[in-house]
Design a protein around this motif. Sequence first.
Motif, PDB file in Angstrom:
ATOM      1  N   SER A  59      29.995  57.467  33.810  1.00 31.98           N
ATOM      2  CA  SER A  59      30.807  57.591  32.451  1.00 31.98           C
ATOM      3  C   SER A  59      30.293  58.447  31.309  1.00 31.98           C
ATOM      4  O   SER A  59      30.859  58.725  30.516  1.00 31.98           O
ATOM      5  CB  SER A  59      31.039  56.127  31.997  1.00 31.98           C
ATOM      6  OG  SER A  59      29.796  55.632  31.424  1.00 31.98           O
ATOM      7  N   VAL A  64      34.937  53.599  28.458  1.00 33.68           N
ATOM      8  CA  VAL A  64      36.315  53.351  28.100  1.00 33.68           C
ATOM      9  C   VAL A  64      37.242  54.645  28.529  1.00 33.68           C
ATOM     10  O   VAL A  64      38.258  54.229  29.217  1.00 33.68           O
ATOM     11  CB  VAL A  64      36.565  52.815  26.700  1.00 33.68           C
ATOM     12  CG1 VAL A  64      37.889  52.900  26.324  1.00 33.68           C
ATOM     13  CG2 VAL A  64      35.937  51.805  26.323  1.00 33.68           C
ATOM     14  N   SER A  67      37.457  54.387  32.415  1.00 36.40           N
ATOM     15  CA  SER A  67      38.401  53.524  32.798  1.00 36.40           C
ATOM     16  C   SER A  67      39.828  53.871  32.757  1.00 36.40           C
ATOM     17  O   SER A  67      40.748  53.578  33.898  1.00 36.40           O
ATOM     18  CB  SER A  67      38.471  52.221  32.068  1.00 36.40           C
ATOM     19  OG  SER A  67      38.755  52.133  30.560  1.00 36.40           O
ATOM     20  N   ASN A 106      36.034  48.422  31.151  1.00 36.40           N
ATOM     21  CA  ASN A 106      36.903  48.355  29.793  1.00 36.40           C
ATOM     22  C   ASN A 106      37.504  46.907  29.777  1.00 36.40           C
ATOM     23  O   ASN A 106      38.595  46.831  30.382  1.00 36.40           O
ATOM     24  CB  ASN A 106      37.678  49.364  29.685  1.00 36.40           C
ATOM     25  CG  ASN A 106      38.399  49.166  28.266  1.00 36.40           C
ATOM     26  OD1 ASN A 106      38.092  48.446  27.363  1.00 36.40           O
ATOM     27  ND2 ASN A 106      39.554  49.921  27.928  1.00 36.40           N
ATOM     28  N   LYS A 108      38.627  45.146  27.642  1.00 39.68           N
ATOM     29  CA  LYS A 108      39.671  45.093  26.614  1.00 39.68           C
ATOM     30  C   LYS A 108      41.083  45.698  27.256  1.00 39.68           C
ATOM     31  O   LYS A 108      42.018  45.468  26.295  1.00 39.68           O
ATOM     32  CB  LYS A 108      39.300  45.562  25.268  1.00 39.68           C
ATOM     33  CG  LYS A 108      38.349  44.807  24.748  1.00 39.68           C
ATOM     34  CD  LYS A 108      38.018  45.404  23.254  1.00 39.68           C
ATOM     35  CE  LYS A 108      36.902  44.586  22.489  1.00 39.68           C
ATOM     36  NZ  LYS A 108      36.612  45.138  21.138  1.00 39.68           N
ATOM     37  N   MET A 109      40.951  46.512  28.342  1.00 46.09           N
ATOM     38  CA  MET A 109      42.095  47.118  28.708  1.00 46.09           C
ATOM     39  C   MET A 109      43.012  46.068  29.818  1.00 46.09           C
ATOM     40  O   MET A 109      42.546  45.446  30.517  1.00 46.09           O
ATOM     41  CB  MET A 109      41.807  48.313  29.748  1.00 46.09           C
ATOM     42  CG  MET A 109      42.546  49.105  30.359  1.00 46.09           C
ATOM     43  SD  MET A 109      41.939  50.487  31.278  1.00 46.09           S
ATOM     44  CE  MET A 109      43.339  51.391  31.473  1.00 46.09           C
TER      45      MET A 109
END
Length: 248
Positions: A59, A64, A67, A106, A108-109
């Motif tokens: 990454s 994020v 993802s 991630n 929060k995804m």
Amino acid sequence: MKFHRGNERPISDVPPVIVLVLLLAFTAQTAWHYTRPEPVASASELPAPPPFDFMRLASLGDPVALSGITMLWLQSFDNQPGISIPFNQLDYTRLIGWLDLILKLNGKMMYPLLAASRLYGEVPDDAKKRQMLEFVYRKFLDDPDRRWPALAHAVFVAKHRLKDLPLALRYASALSEKTTPSAVPFWARQMDIYVLEDMGELESAKVLVGGLLESGTIKDPQELEFLQQRLETLEKQLEEKRQSEKSN
């Protein structure tokens, strides 16, 4: 280099044998094109997900973004060149591994869990439905106030697709018990009442509604009115049930 038309040789100067060879080659190529079988597209198998540490390094400090890219790749995997793969033909153990990996990149995804419940959880394969719904349930427990929408749809799938009311009640009870009232809509937190009614557990549903009214945790006037109406409806249904049992 420039070529002048006056220097070009006319077609009549080409030896007849060469013209014949060219015509035969053209004819053979045309015949081969129309007689060869149509190309058959073959589906690639969904690969196993790589280790999380590898993805974190890949990454380059932006998990994020990775993802999101990975989720787009995964969702488009069923559409390969020349072929469309039904979701239920995917390896669900590997599919869940990819969804889990994306959530680790991630947390929060929301889309991986919504895809799990709304896309991959709606396939015409009950075993794979259950496999995906259990994944949604486990991930919900990690962050209930954020991930409740996916579990709410899992209640719907368990109830209407699998016709498994005990499983639907398990998920609905988790929505009621594990979430914060201020963070989750009232209708989602009361799904267990409807499932209990569908199961014929009217007394249990009545106890649940009465407990909510007496707890003092419900402050919204509309929510209180709804619960009071449900309680009255349940009491009426219970009375009708008792009268029916007496007459029989």
